[in-house]
Design an enzyme around this catalytic site. Sequence first.
Site, mmCIF file in Angstrom:
data_model
loop_
_atom_site.group_PDB
_atom_site.id
_atom_site.type_symbol
_atom_site.label_atom_id
_atom_site.label_comp_id
_atom_site.label_asym_id
_atom_site.label_seq_id
_atom_site.Cartn_x
_atom_site.Cartn_y
_atom_site.Cartn_z
ATOM 1 N N ARG A 48 0.883 -1.172 0.000
ATOM 2 C CA ARG A 48 0.000 0.000 0.000
ATOM 3 C C ARG A 48 0.916 1.216 0.000
ATOM 4 O O ARG A 48 1.672 1.434 0.943
ATOM 5 C CB ARG A 48 -0.905 -0.019 1.238
ATOM 6 C CG ARG A 48 -1.605 1.314 1.475
ATOM 7 C CD ARG A 48 -2.685 1.210 2.541
ATOM 8 N NE ARG A 48 -3.874 0.610 1.972
ATOM 9 C CZ ARG A 48 -5.130 0.958 2.327
ATOM 10 N NH1 ARG A 48 -5.343 1.884 3.231
ATOM 11 N NH2 ARG A 48 -6.156 0.379 1.777
ATOM 12 N N HIS A 53 -7.097 1.030 -6.872
ATOM 13 C CA HIS A 53 -7.366 0.182 -5.703
ATOM 14 C C HIS A 53 -8.097 -1.082 -6.191
ATOM 15 O O HIS A 53 -9.270 -1.301 -5.880
ATOM 16 C CB HIS A 53 -8.234 0.960 -4.703
ATOM 17 C CG HIS A 53 -8.258 0.379 -3.326
ATOM 18 N ND1 HIS A 53 -7.572 -0.772 -2.964
ATOM 19 C CD2 HIS A 53 -8.917 0.777 -2.194
ATOM 20 C CE1 HIS A 53 -7.797 -1.040 -1.694
ATOM 21 N NE2 HIS A 53 -8.606 -0.117 -1.198
ATOM 22 N N GLN A 65 -10.169 -3.551 -3.851
ATOM 23 C CA GLN A 65 -11.484 -3.068 -3.437
ATOM 24 C C GLN A 65 -12.530 -3.408 -4.487
ATOM 25 O O GLN A 65 -13.664 -3.766 -4.173
ATOM 26 C CB GLN A 65 -11.448 -1.555 -3.193
ATOM 27 C CG GLN A 65 -12.777 -0.980 -2.735
ATOM 28 C CD GLN A 65 -13.191 -1.487 -1.375
ATOM 29 O OE1 GLN A 65 -12.449 -1.380 -0.411
ATOM 30 N NE2 GLN A 65 -14.382 -2.060 -1.279
ATOM 31 N N ASP A 99 -16.768 7.772 -2.417
ATOM 32 C CA ASP A 99 -15.612 7.616 -1.530
ATOM 33 C C ASP A 99 -15.415 8.951 -0.819
ATOM 34 O O ASP A 99 -16.046 9.955 -1.164
ATOM 35 C CB ASP A 99 -14.367 7.241 -2.358
ATOM 36 C CG ASP A 99 -13.194 6.771 -1.506
ATOM 37 O OD1 ASP A 99 -13.372 6.604 -0.283
ATOM 38 O OD2 ASP A 99 -12.095 6.579 -2.055
ATOM 39 N N CYS A 112 -16.471 2.313 -0.018
ATOM 40 C CA CYS A 112 -15.336 1.449 0.337
ATOM 41 C C CYS A 112 -14.850 1.681 1.764
ATOM 42 O O CYS A 112 -14.024 0.909 2.253
ATOM 43 C CB CYS A 112 -14.195 1.617 -0.669
ATOM 44 S SG CYS A 112 -13.500 3.267 -0.698
ATOM 45 N N ARG A 115 -13.870 -7.931 1.255
ATOM 46 C CA ARG A 115 -12.427 -7.744 1.038
ATOM 47 C C ARG A 115 -11.693 -9.015 1.449
ATOM 48 O O ARG A 115 -10.769 -9.470 0.780
ATOM 49 C CB ARG A 115 -11.916 -6.554 1.865
ATOM 50 C CG ARG A 115 -12.348 -5.172 1.389
ATOM 51 C CD ARG A 115 -11.703 -4.775 0.062
ATOM 52 N NE ARG A 115 -10.245 -4.793 0.127
ATOM 53 C CZ ARG A 115 -9.487 -3.820 0.621
ATOM 54 N NH1 ARG A 115 -10.037 -2.715 1.088
ATOM 55 N NH2 ARG A 115 -8.159 -3.924 0.618
#
Length: 306
Positions: free
Chosen positions: A104, A131, A134, A219, A259, A287
């Site tokens: 990450r 991402h 996700q 988001d 998310c 996830r």
Amino acid sequence: MSARHFLSLMDFTADELLGVIRRGIELKDLRSRGVLFEPLKNRVLGMIFEKSSTRTRLSFEAGMIQLGGQAIFLSPRDTQLGRGEPISDSAIVMSRMLDAVMIRTHHHSILTEFAAHSRVPVINGLSDESHPCQLLADMQTYLEHRGSIQGKTVAWIGDGYNMCNSYIEAAQQFDFQLRIACPEGYEPDPRFLALAGERVQIVRDPKQAVAGAHLVTTDVWTSMGQEEETARRLAHFAPYQVTRELLDLAAPDALFMHCLPAHRGEEISQDLLDDPRSVAWDQAENRLHAQKALLEFLVEPAYHHA
């Protein structure tokens, strides 16, 4: 270096992505029935975190343990990465000791450079560009609740940042139409838009984006690393809050996703996650299951001909 990596949704074929998601549903079922399934026994995942994390760390770490393996948490503060060891050197050394690496990072280039020097699979756990993990969870969640997303319409409301870029890739790979409603100056990366062509449409009015949509998603308005822009962003994004009234304009069977983490009263109204159309908690749990399927897909095959 022949390892398969998962740096973006475009690293897999559409069939492979669908296979991973369907497998995620199977692994979820095994777990709910208490079936022990440990294909990654003695395998070790290294997890490099430059940015803070809740869901990504928990899901990869728990996922590896549930699959019979282990995960090691590495932060730049505790490793030579934070003291300037070249990414390529770190990749060479780490990939000789580990079976996969999840990263990450603030800069997508770190992922691509690490992958170029790694002999084991590298997974994008979020970058400034995308991402993809996700999206596996999001697509699994849609499939569980509504069946195939092919031919459906998805509305993205808010910042055209990393999550939005991954939705643009998903539109191509999962064959849906994407309408993006974002303020001027917050459009997604033109490179992503160019590849998607007519599958993606940018509008300024959230109502126009949501009209008849089967999935509405958003988001936070300020992503990690953008904190100094918060006040300016709040002003620009104020008209883009997703509310129950906005969702009412979507298809009758529309789902809402986020998310997480969510800032209630900003990108969503205070009560939106309690709306029956919201599947954000299933999405968060998925996830774990989608990434277990991803790990199984990437890590196990290497040992069939070791």
